[in-house]
Write an enzyme that holds these catalytic residues in place. Structure first.
Site, PDB file in Angstrom:
ATOM      1  N   TYR A   1       3.965  -5.214   1.603  1.00 36.95           N
ATOM      2  CA  TYR A   1       5.330  -4.389   1.074  1.00 36.95           C
ATOM      3  C   TYR A   1       6.433  -4.769   2.209  1.00 36.95           C
ATOM      4  O   TYR A   1       7.648  -5.265   1.602  1.00 36.95           O
ATOM      5  CB  TYR A   1       5.191  -2.892   1.031  1.00 36.95           C
ATOM      6  CG  TYR A   1       6.351  -2.058   0.981  1.00 36.95           C
ATOM      7  CD1 TYR A   1       7.313  -2.296  -0.241  1.00 36.95           C
ATOM      8  CD2 TYR A   1       6.946  -1.356   2.072  1.00 36.95           C
ATOM      9  CE1 TYR A   1       8.583  -1.441  -0.301  1.00 36.95           C
ATOM     10  CE2 TYR A   1       8.099  -0.646   2.038  1.00 36.95           C
ATOM     11  CZ  TYR A   1       8.900  -0.662   0.834  1.00 36.95           C
ATOM     12  OH  TYR A   1      10.193   0.026   1.020  1.00 36.95           O
TER      13      TYR A   1
ATOM     14  N   SER B   1      14.445  -1.434   4.477  1.00 35.12           N
ATOM     15  CA  SER B   1      13.365  -0.086   4.927  1.00 35.12           C
ATOM     16  C   SER B   1      13.322  -0.288   6.716  1.00 35.12           C
ATOM     17  O   SER B   1      13.461  -1.335   7.093  1.00 35.12           O
ATOM     18  CB  SER B   1      12.330  -0.337   4.185  1.00 35.12           C
ATOM     19  OG  SER B   1      11.172   0.718   4.991  1.00 35.12           O
TER      20      SER B   1
ATOM     21  N   LYS C   1      10.198  -7.056   2.147  1.00 34.46           N
ATOM     22  CA  LYS C   1      11.503  -6.499   2.800  1.00 34.46           C
ATOM     23  C   LYS C   1      12.155  -7.377   3.607  1.00 34.46           C
ATOM     24  O   LYS C   1      13.160  -7.780   3.566  1.00 34.46           O
ATOM     25  CB  LYS C   1      11.442  -5.028   3.154  1.00 34.46           C
ATOM     26  CG  LYS C   1      11.384  -3.870   2.189  1.00 34.46           C
ATOM     27  CD  LYS C   1      12.391  -3.993   1.028  1.00 34.46           C
ATOM     28  CE  LYS C   1      12.242  -2.688   0.209  1.00 34.46           C
ATOM     29  NZ  LYS C   1      13.048  -2.787  -1.123  1.00 34.46           N
TER      30      LYS C   1
HETATM   31  N1  LIG Z   1      11.640   6.269  -0.706  1.00 38.75           N
HETATM   32  C1  LIG Z   1      11.558   5.600   0.310  1.00 38.75           C
HETATM   33  O1  LIG Z   1      10.613   5.993   1.291  1.00 38.75           O
HETATM   34  C2  LIG Z   1      11.910   4.195   0.667  1.00 38.75           C
HETATM   35  C3  LIG Z   1      12.227   3.933   2.139  1.00 38.75           C
HETATM   36  C4  LIG Z   1      12.544   2.525   2.330  1.00 38.75           C
HETATM   37  C5  LIG Z   1      13.111   1.853   1.530  1.00 38.75           C
HETATM   38  N2  LIG Z   1      12.910   2.276   0.037  1.00 38.75           N
HETATM   39  C6  LIG Z   1      13.233   1.208  -0.928  1.00 38.75           C
HETATM   40  O2  LIG Z   1      14.284   1.728  -1.832  1.00 38.75           O
HETATM   41  C7  LIG Z   1      14.217   1.330  -3.340  1.00 38.75           C
HETATM   42  C8  LIG Z   1      14.330   2.592  -4.022  1.00 38.75           C
HETATM   43  O3  LIG Z   1      13.214   3.461  -3.452  1.00 38.75           O
HETATM   44  P1  LIG Z   1      12.831   4.589  -4.415  1.00 38.75           P
HETATM   45  O4  LIG Z   1      12.386   5.596  -3.559  1.00 38.75           O
HETATM   46  O5  LIG Z   1      14.123   5.326  -5.184  1.00 38.75           O
HETATM   47  O6  LIG Z   1      11.773   4.243  -5.275  1.00 38.75           O
HETATM   48  P2  LIG Z   1      11.338   4.378  -6.838  1.00 38.75           P
HETATM   49  O7  LIG Z   1      10.173   3.817  -7.278  1.00 38.75           O
HETATM   50  O8  LIG Z   1      11.572   5.943  -7.230  1.00 38.75           O
HETATM   51  O9  LIG Z   1      12.668   3.676  -7.767  1.00 38.75           O
HETATM   52  C9  LIG Z   1      12.586   2.317  -7.880  1.00 38.75           C
HETATM   53  C10 LIG Z   1      12.961   2.151  -9.235  1.00 38.75           C
HETATM   54  O10 LIG Z   1      13.124   0.728  -9.599  1.00 38.75           O
HETATM   55  C11 LIG Z   1      12.686   0.556 -10.978  1.00 38.75           C
HETATM   56  N3  LIG Z   1      11.788  -0.876 -10.992  1.00 38.75           N
HETATM   57  C12 LIG Z   1      10.748  -1.268 -10.283  1.00 38.75           C
HETATM   58  N4  LIG Z   1      10.560  -2.449 -10.476  1.00 38.75           N
HETATM   59  C13 LIG Z   1      11.403  -3.137 -11.563  1.00 38.75           C
HETATM   60  C14 LIG Z   1      11.930  -4.166 -12.062  1.00 38.75           C
HETATM   61  N5  LIG Z   1      11.083  -5.256 -11.913  1.00 38.75           N
HETATM   62  N6  LIG Z   1      12.809  -4.286 -12.971  1.00 38.75           N
HETATM   63  C15 LIG Z   1      13.656  -3.028 -13.418  1.00 38.75           C
HETATM   64  N7  LIG Z   1      13.278  -1.926 -12.665  1.00 38.75           N
HETATM   65  C16 LIG Z   1      12.313  -1.851 -11.781  1.00 38.75           C
HETATM   66  C17 LIG Z   1      11.357   1.557 -11.086  1.00 38.75           C
HETATM   67  O11 LIG Z   1      11.091   1.809 -12.393  1.00 38.75           O
HETATM   68  C18 LIG Z   1      12.116   2.692 -10.355  1.00 38.75           C
HETATM   69  O12 LIG Z   1      12.944   3.736 -11.345  1.00 38.75           O
HETATM   70  C19 LIG Z   1      13.144   0.571  -3.057  1.00 38.75           C
HETATM   71  O13 LIG Z   1      13.510  -0.997  -3.069  1.00 38.75           O
HETATM   72  C20 LIG Z   1      12.146   0.853  -1.776  1.00 38.75           C
HETATM   73  O14 LIG Z   1      11.424  -0.130  -1.461  1.00 38.75           O
HETATM   74  C21 LIG Z   1      12.370   3.555  -0.188  1.00 38.75           C
HETATM   75  O1  LIG Z   2      -0.325  13.232   3.213  1.00 35.89           O
HETATM   76  C1  LIG Z   2       0.094  12.791   4.342  1.00 35.89           C
HETATM   77  C2  LIG Z   2       1.385  11.736   4.307  1.00 35.89           C
HETATM   78  C3  LIG Z   2       1.807  11.252   5.503  1.00 35.89           C
HETATM   79  N1  LIG Z   2       1.430  11.938   6.635  1.00 35.89           N
HETATM   80  C4  LIG Z   2       2.057  11.517   7.861  1.00 35.89           C
HETATM   81  O2  LIG Z   2       3.514  11.787   7.879  1.00 35.89           O
HETATM   82  C5  LIG Z   2       4.166  10.776   8.652  1.00 35.89           C
HETATM   83  C6  LIG Z   2       5.053  10.193   7.600  1.00 35.89           C
HETATM   84  O3  LIG Z   2       4.467   9.533   6.593  1.00 35.89           O
HETATM   85  P1  LIG Z   2       5.260   8.775   5.340  1.00 35.89           P
HETATM   86  O4  LIG Z   2       4.085   8.176   4.402  1.00 35.89           O
HETATM   87  O5  LIG Z   2       5.993   9.808   4.489  1.00 35.89           O
HETATM   88  O6  LIG Z   2       6.044   7.775   5.763  1.00 35.89           O
HETATM   89  P2  LIG Z   2       5.871   6.534   6.510  1.00 35.89           P
HETATM   90  O7  LIG Z   2       6.862   6.849   7.789  1.00 35.89           O
HETATM   91  O8  LIG Z   2       4.494   6.147   6.943  1.00 35.89           O
HETATM   92  O9  LIG Z   2       6.388   5.454   5.840  1.00 35.89           O
HETATM   93  C7  LIG Z   2       7.539   5.475   4.615  1.00 35.89           C
HETATM   94  O10 LIG Z   2       8.730   5.183   4.985  1.00 35.89           O
HETATM   95  C8  LIG Z   2       8.947   3.744   5.776  1.00 35.89           C
HETATM   96  C9  LIG Z   2      10.521   4.066   6.076  1.00 35.89           C
HETATM   97  O11 LIG Z   2      10.378   4.478   7.512  1.00 35.89           O
HETATM   98  C10 LIG Z   2       8.697   3.058   5.003  1.00 35.89           C
HETATM   99  O12 LIG Z   2       9.764   2.628   3.778  1.00 35.89           O
HETATM  100  C11 LIG Z   2       7.373   3.110   4.362  1.00 35.89           C
HETATM  101  O13 LIG Z   2       7.307   2.244   3.187  1.00 35.89           O
HETATM  102  C12 LIG Z   2       7.216   4.581   3.483  1.00 35.89           C
HETATM  103  O14 LIG Z   2       5.856   4.702   2.993  1.00 35.89           O
HETATM  104  C13 LIG Z   2       3.042   9.784   9.195  1.00 35.89           C
HETATM  105  O15 LIG Z   2       3.006  10.192  10.295  1.00 35.89           O
HETATM  106  C14 LIG Z   2       1.975   9.903   8.207  1.00 35.89           C
HETATM  107  O16 LIG Z   2       0.802   9.750   8.887  1.00 35.89           O
HETATM  108  C15 LIG Z   2       0.407  12.860   6.692  1.00 35.89           C
HETATM  109  O17 LIG Z   2      -0.038  13.438   8.012  1.00 35.89           O
HETATM  110  N2  LIG Z   2      -0.161  13.252   5.848  1.00 35.89           N
END
Ligand SMILES: NC(=O)c1ccc[n+]([C@@H]2O[C@H](COP(=O)([O-])OP(=O)(O)OC[C@H]3O[C@@H](n4cnc5c(N)ncnc54)[C@H](O)[C@@H]3O)[C@@H](O)[C@H]2O)c1
Ligand SMILES: O=c1ccn([C@@H]2O[C@H](COP(=O)(O)OP(=O)(O)O[C@H]3O[C@H](CO)[C@H](O)[C@H](O)[C@H]3O)[C@@H](O)[C@H]2O)c(=O)[nH]1
Length: 351
Positions: free
Chosen positions: A157, A133, A161
């Protein structure tokens, strides 16, 4: 390069990014084995994936209800099939929750991944694409964020990572037969163009787009805008939002890279667009795409939020041959398409 018939294990394949990536993997000719424990997802998401790809490709999916922390169950999956590579999404991802319950994050994200490496090693499967991330850049001093800058965690968190990136680097340093790509996602949003799959967070959303979406469909009354005094063009914070289908394609590009004979070691890549959008710009684009007014309340800054974060995209373009194709308008269009077809998510409104 021909990927036809290669078998990929996708952990967390029922989740937001996992479902979209599984669709693209199948279209690309891969067979897919999914592990999930439905910790943050539902079985319906996998049924929808099958609907999207149709019966012929759906037949190439197998599913294992397994928690990665259970090493014996994980071994049973590896004992049954020979995987050509692993895409590892499974993990917890909510920053606020990680501050309140850090052990939950160390247990799930660290133990789960360490088990995965152990079992992969035992079964001689050593190609891994890992979900990292942009959180590993902390509060970036220089933007765009380039891959080789110093990394920093801001919360538990983010620390998982960062630790998992370090673990990957250590493993590949010690054992030269591992090939690992770390994908640092910026802010994934939107949904598949069919509107059948999308993000369906449990409880009140933490992230901007799911929150806006729930205001638009009437589940929440208004959007809290966290911070309007940032030194940016309109006072709100700037992020690099990326369409989840572009992100999914980034995984295909990474996987293909792992199958090239010249790829060695452990290499990080940003997956972003390289463009920054403010909160108010995102709201305006969503209002335009949906025709819905999003009521807003200007609130103080959220603790730990950075002013502006966006990706340097040259490395992924040059080495993976991948670039994001979708702009903010398409992201908002597809987010709204998913939201309007599924206002209460996969399972509909609870009575
Ligand atoms: N969505 C974002 O904003 C974002 C940004 C940066 C990184 N990531 C990373 O990308 C990955 C996927 O994110 P996502 O948005 O699809 O999240 P998500 O929660 O939708 O998907 C994660 C999946 O993993 C499964 N899971 C969690 N723990 C498990 C375990 N111990 N065993 C088996 N399955 C398990 C959950 O049930 C879920 O289906 C995560 O590692 C997250 O940290 C997400
Ligand atoms: O209800 C809300 C939610 C968010 N924001 C704002 O919107 C922007 C984006 O916020 P997000 O929570 O959507 O995303 P972040 O960039 O804070 O963080 C997310 O994306 C990151 C990747 O860049 C990390 O993976 C992190 O774990 C994940 O939560 C920020 O300025 C936040 O303050 C609002 O104003 N109102």
């Amino acid at each position: 390069m021909k990927m036809e018939g290669k078998l990929v294990l996708v952990t967390g394949g029922a989740g937001f990014i996992g479902t979209h990536t599984v669709v693209q993997l199948l279209k690309e000719g891969f067979r897919v084995s999914i592990i999930d424990n439905f910790d943050n997802s539902v079985e319906e998401a996998l049924d929808r994936v099958k609907e999207v790809v149709g019966p012929a490709l759906a037949a190439k999916i197998e599913f294992h209800f397994v928690d990665l922390r259970n090493k014996d169950d994980l071994e049973k999956v590896f004992a049954k099939s020979k995987f050509d590579g692993v895409i590892h999404f499974a993990g917890r991802k909510a920053v606020g929750e990680s501050v309140e319950y850090p052990r939950r994050y160390f247990d799930n994200n660290l133990i789960g991944t360490i088990n995965l490496y152990e079992v992969m090693a035992k079964y001689n499967c050593k190609k891994m694409v890992f979900s990292s991330s942009s959180t590993v850049y902390g509060q970036p001093e220089k933007i765009p964020c380039v891959e080789d800058t110093e990394l920093k965690a801001m919360n538990p968190y983010g620390r998982t990572k960062l630790f998992l990136e370090e673990i990957a680097r250590d493993i590949s340093q010690a054992e030269s037969d591992w090939q690992i790509i770390l994908l640092r996602y910026f802010n994934p949003v939107a949904a598949h163009e069919s509107g059948k799959i999308g993000e369906d967070p449990k409880g009140i959303p933490n992230n901007l787009m799911p929150y806006i979406q729930q205001v638009a469909v009437g589940r929440l009354p208004e959007l809290n805008v966290y911070g309007h005094d940032y030194p940016t063009r309109d006072g709100t914070a700037i992020r690099d939002y990326i369409h989840v289908m572009d992100l999914a394609d980034g995984h295909i590009a990474a996987l293909k890279k792992l199958f090239t004979p010249d790829f060695k070691g452990c290499v990080p890549y940003n997956l972003g667009t390289g463009r920054g959008t403010s909160v108010l710009e995102m709201v305006a684009a969503f209002e335009k795409a949906s025709g819905k007014k999003i009521p807003m309340k200007l609130c103080p800054r959220r603790a730990g939020d950075a002013t502006a974060v966006y990706a340097a995209v040259d490395k992924a373009a040059k080495e993976l041959g991948w670039k994001a194709k979708h702009g903010i308008e398409e992201m908002c269009r597809d987010q709204w398409n998913w939201a309007s077809k599924n206002p209460w998510g996969y399972q509909g409104k609870k009575a």
